[in-house]
Design an enzyme around this catalytic site. Structure first.
Site, short mmCIF file in Angstrom:
data_model
loop_
_atom_site.label_atom_id
_atom_site.label_comp_id
_atom_site.label_asym_id
_atom_site.label_seq_id
_atom_site.Cartn_x
_atom_site.Cartn_y
_atom_site.Cartn_z
N ARG A 90 29.67 126.75 -4.63
CA ARG A 90 30.78 126.95 -3.58
C ARG A 90 32.10 127.08 -4.53
NH1 ARG A 90 31.70 121.33 -0.13
NH2 ARG A 90 32.60 123.11 1.22
N GLN A 217 32.69 115.27 8.11
CA GLN A 217 32.90 114.44 6.72
C GLN A 217 33.50 112.71 7.03
OE1 GLN A 217 33.51 117.43 6.48
NE2 GLN A 217 32.41 118.80 5.26
N ASP A 258 40.07 119.37 -4.36
CA ASP A 258 39.23 120.41 -4.37
C ASP A 258 39.32 120.46 -5.98
OD1 ASP A 258 38.37 119.71 -1.83
OD2 ASP A 258 36.58 120.21 -2.74
N ASN A 268 42.09 120.87 -0.20
CA ASN A 268 41.85 119.93 -0.19
C ASN A 268 40.51 120.54 0.69
OD1 ASN A 268 39.94 117.56 -0.44
ND2 ASN A 268 41.71 117.00 0.87
O1 MRU Z 1 33.38 120.42 1.89
P1 MRU Z 1 33.39 119.44 1.05
O2 MRU Z 1 32.65 118.12 2.07
O3 MRU Z 1 32.59 119.57 -0.87
O4 MRU Z 1 34.76 118.72 0.83
C1 MRU Z 1 35.48 117.30 0.31
C2 MRU Z 1 36.48 117.05 -0.08
O5 MRU Z 1 37.15 117.83 0.68
C3 MRU Z 1 37.03 116.17 -0.73
O6 MRU Z 1 38.37 115.71 -0.53
C4 MRU Z 1 37.21 116.25 -1.95
O7 MRU Z 1 36.35 117.20 -2.77
C5 MRU Z 1 37.99 115.21 -2.71
S1 MRU Z 1 36.39 114.58 -2.94
C6 MRU Z 1 36.61 113.02 -4.11
#
Ligand code: MRU
Length: 357
Positions: A90, A217, A258, A268
């Site tokens: 990713r 999520q 992120d 994010n």
């Molecule tokens: O695609 P994801 O579910 O990995 O995305 C996660 C997010 O965007 C979270 O807000 C970020 O990773 C922070 S987690 C503490």
């Protein structure tokens, strides 16, 4: 409430809770190859920036175990090659590359043959996990003062409304996006960790949970955590957030990150940027919570952050149900960038920061 969603197995492998199946089913997977690890991260069986960094490091160790008898040269070359593959699973969360860099550096700095290097890498992966668990707790502590009621004209007007946000009983209404709790980290969480700690301390809280299209999520994972923690919450369609803010029903927005660029721009989950715009419009404080491992000093601004683009089917066929005509194309960026000027502060294990960091 404490929740652990990954661990070492008795044979030194990695086991993790498959988040794609939540909240319907709790199924644990065992990971012992690089292929399985890359698949699990890419498919979001484990997700959330800190969690993918930690489990990537642990999974790398699990995959290296069967090669422990190799010479130092062969083993360290393997570490570099595997780390490069895992890093590519990713692109947006910097924690993944950061964790792989740590592992490669530790391998290079450890004397001895394959077995000795493997032992050092296991210690490094455990340290990455332990540090994140501790960082989450300190971060959650620094976030407590941000859980304050907003006093504005809209809030006073909302006092006449019924329901969790209208009743003037001191309840703080937090709005959050995606999942940033136990399931996204190696500990209590970041943005949602602030909420969990406040809940444990008996603060009066109510959480507006953005469902977080397209992979949900928020409704699948954040709501699941809040049910287990016994914290009052309401799941909303992402599009409802701005209207709630306009009516004074949100005191504070707390989101994760992120990757945070040097100038404070934040990548994010997709849908964070529109939330920040709405929060600015309605003067709702908008905070980003993240550990230091999410700050990328090599990245000058949000323009430089690679944004993951995922399969269109996640939009056209959410949860396997057709939601758009076969012939309609879809665009599916997994993240967006929120500019620093929209962010009131960055809650970290070192305190609430503002750029320049
Ligand atoms: O695609 P994801 O579910 O990995 O995305 C996660 C997010 O965007 C979270 O807000 C970020 O990773 C922070 S987690 C503490």
């Amino acid at each position: 409430m404490r929740l652990q969603h990954f661990d070492w197995t008795s044979s030194g492998g990695l086991t993790l809770l498959d988040q794609t199946l939540l909240p319907g089913e709790e199924r644990w997977l065992e990971i012992s190859t690089v292929d399985a690890l890359v698949e699990a991260i890419g498919a979001l069986r484990v997700r959330g920036a800190p969690a993918i960094g930690i489990t990537a490091a642990m999974g790398l160790v699990a995959a290296l175990r069967e090669h422990a008898r190799e010479s130092r040269a062969a083993f360290t070359t393997r570490v570099e090659r595997d780390a490069a593959r895992i890093r590519g699973a990713r692109p947006t969360a910097v924690n993944l590359g950061w964790a792989m860099d740590r592992m490669v550096r530790r391998a290079g700095a450890t004397p001895g043959e394959g077995g000795a290097v493997l032992a050092a890498l296991e210690a490094e992966a455990q340290a990455i996990w332990d540090e994140d668990r501790a960082a989450c707790l300190r971060l959650a502590e620094h976030g407590q003062p941000l859980l304050a009621r907003m006093v504005t004209g809209a809030r006073l007007r909302a006092g006449a409304d019924e329901g969790e946000a209208g009743a003037d009983d001191g309840t703080v209404n937090v709005l959050t996006h995606c999942n940033t709790g136990f399931l996204a980290t190696g500990g209590i969480g970041t943005a949602l960790g602030i909420v969990h700690l406040a809940g444990e301390r008996g603060r009066r809280l109510h959480v507006w949970v953005d469902e977080t299209r397209p992979l949900l999520q928020g409704s699948r994972l954040t709501a699941w955590e809040l049910v287990r923690a016994g914290i009052p919450h309401t799941v909303i369609p992402d599009g409802a957030a701005a209207g709630l803010m306009a009516r004074g029903r949100v005191d504070v927005c707390l989101v994760g990150a992120d990757r945070i660029a040097r100038n404070g721009d934040v990548a994010n989950k997709i849908g964070t940027y529109p939330l920040a715009i709405a929060a600015a419009r309605h003067r709702v404080p908008f905070y980003v919570a993240a550990p230091k491992s999410t700050f990328d000093p090599a990245c000058g601004s949000g323009d430089e952050i690679p944004i993951e683009e995922r399969r269109p089917e996640e939009v056209t066929k959410p949860l396997g149900v057709r939601a758009a005509p076969d012939a309609s194309p879809a665009f599916n960026p997994a993240f967006d960038v929120t500019s620093a000027d929209l962010i009131a502060g960055y809650v970290t294990e070192e305190g609430v920061l503002r750029p320049p960091f």
